[in-house]
Design an enzyme around this catalytic site. Structure first.
Site, PDB file in Angstrom:
ATOM      1  N   GLN A  97      -4.784  -1.693   9.225  1.00 22.90           N
ATOM      2  CA  GLN A  97      -4.746  -2.993   8.602  1.00 22.90           C
ATOM      3  C   GLN A  97      -5.307  -4.136   9.492  1.00 22.90           C
ATOM      4  O   GLN A  97      -5.118  -4.274  10.501  1.00 22.90           O
ATOM      5  CB  GLN A  97      -3.158  -3.503   8.337  1.00 22.90           C
ATOM      6  CG  GLN A  97      -2.746  -4.504   7.552  1.00 22.90           C
ATOM      7  CD  GLN A  97      -3.242  -4.414   6.258  1.00 22.90           C
ATOM      8  OE1 GLN A  97      -3.408  -3.662   5.469  1.00 22.90           O
ATOM      9  NE2 GLN A  97      -3.897  -5.843   6.055  1.00 22.90           N
TER      10      GLN A  97
ATOM     11  N   ASP B  30     -11.289   2.336   3.280  1.00 26.02           N
ATOM     12  CA  ASP B  30     -11.612   0.946   2.933  1.00 26.02           C
ATOM     13  C   ASP B  30     -13.093   0.789   2.832  1.00 26.02           C
ATOM     14  O   ASP B  30     -13.216  -0.353   2.291  1.00 26.02           O
ATOM     15  CB  ASP B  30     -11.096  -0.073   4.366  1.00 26.02           C
ATOM     16  CG  ASP B  30      -9.905  -0.597   4.027  1.00 26.02           C
ATOM     17  OD1 ASP B  30      -9.154  -0.818   2.804  1.00 26.02           O
ATOM     18  OD2 ASP B  30      -9.054  -0.835   5.145  1.00 26.02           O
TER      19      ASP B  30
ATOM     20  N   LYS C  61       0.780  -1.114  -0.248  1.00 26.22           N
ATOM     21  CA  LYS C  61      -0.068   0.054  -0.009  1.00 26.22           C
ATOM     22  C   LYS C  61       0.886   1.242   0.079  1.00 26.22           C
ATOM     23  O   LYS C  61       0.732   2.419  -0.708  1.00 26.22           O
ATOM     24  CB  LYS C  61      -0.859  -0.090   1.394  1.00 26.22           C
ATOM     25  CG  LYS C  61      -2.072  -0.813   0.917  1.00 26.22           C
ATOM     26  CD  LYS C  61      -2.872  -1.339   2.200  1.00 26.22           C
ATOM     27  CE  LYS C  61      -3.741  -2.587   2.057  1.00 26.22           C
ATOM     28  NZ  LYS C  61      -4.474  -2.892   3.190  1.00 26.22           N
TER      29      LYS C  61
END
Ligand code: NDP
Length: 279
Positions: A96, A119, A52
């Protein structure tokens, strides 16, 4: 001839489009910053976080890395998120997953303000998707829609079957296909006669989480098959939820693993980051 959908090439195309957009925004004085938080040092999570950060660097998005120790408390993490929520120089926040067992993931994800939830996991963003309002969409299913569209595969009016109903893949996937005017069926572990359901599909999306479970007898001739699954065997080789060798000859188009859906997730994360500054 079966078309092999090249997720690597399509994700590169999207990243290059975003890179050009970010360069234009920079000229207007607009910078984009993504905060990436990892708790503990799970090796798979470290790889995802590194990928990422690399994607951010490629596109021109600034990334702030927060590498917190395994013993970080839920409250400490929430305090950090609240600080980042209020920080106007931070556009996107990503935690995460998975988090260590002592931290309640739902409570953490619900703390991120929906506008920075790149997200697309916050209940407000999920609800927005459900009722057709703007919001961040979960990256993997959004990536599948891009794979279909950019491969010239029509969704409207098609029989779409999604195997899996998880909050991060199956459910948002089904809602996105519905938004594209597909006729959508969701199959899951309690579906009676799965093959009978999946054989109706013009577009079959497999997010079942079981290596190579979907074999040729689940697939209609000429179907488009998208394999969301990702598994690593004992030798470190990747495979999906679809038995590619038996299914591919029956399909009109199929995604491979690796090189199909996988690369799209990060591309769509970058897309969501750029969206945070779009009015
Ligand atoms: P989950 O385990 O959360 O969900 C799996 C779903 O499959 C559940 O809804 C379950 O049903 C259903 N299911 C399980 N067994 C069967 C069965 N025998 N017959 C029919 N349905 C079944 O997985 P995720 O949605 O998180 O992920 C799915 C796959 O996608 C995994 O392989 C994962 O690694 C991969 N993945 C890939 C990503 C990428 O970037 N490419 C990103 C995210 C996930 P029920 O609800 O009834 O239990």
């Amino acid at each position: 001839m079966t078309k092999i959908i090249d997720g690597k090439a399509i994700s590169q195309e999207i990243k290059d489009e975003l890179k050009a957009q970010v360069a234009e925004l920079k000229e207007q004085g607009v910078e984009i910053t993504l905060a990436v938080i990892q708790v503990g040092n799970d090796p798979a999570s470290s790889v995802y976080v590194r990928n990422k950060k690399n994607a951010c660097a490629y596109i021109g998005i600034q990334s702030l890395a927060y590498e917190l120790p395994e013993e970080t408390t839920e409250q400490e993490l929430i305090d950090l998120l609240e600080k980042l929520n209020k920080d106007d120089t931070v556009n996107g926040i990503l935690v995460q997953l998975p988090l260590p067992g002592h931290i309640n993931e739902d409570r953490v994800l619900d703390t991120i303000v929906p506008a920075k939830d790149v997200d697309g996991f916050h209940p407000q963003n999920v609800g927005a998707l459900c009722i057709g309002k703007p919001g961040h969409v979960s990256c993997t299913p959004a990536g599948v829609i891009q794979l279909l569209k950019r491969s010239g595969i029509e969704i409207a009016g098609k029989e779409c079957v999604v195997i899996g109903r998880s909050n991060i893949v199956g459910k948002p996937m089904s809602l996105l296909l519905l938004r594209e005017n597909g006729t959508v069926t969701i199959a899951h572990s309690r579906t009676a006669d799965l093959a009978q359901v999946t054989k109706r599909a013009d577009i079959l999306i497999v997010a079942v989480g079981r290596p190579k479970m979907i074999t040729a007898e689940y697939v209609k001739d000429g179907a488009v098959v998208i394999d969301v699954g990702i598994h690593r065997n004992a030798e470190g080789k990747l495979c999906g939820d679809v038995d590619f060798d038996s299914v591919a000859p029956k399909c009109s188009a199929i995604t491979p693993v690796p090189g199909g859906v996988g690369p799209m997730t990060i591309a769509m994360l970058m897309h969501n980051c750029v969206r945070t500054v779009m009015k």
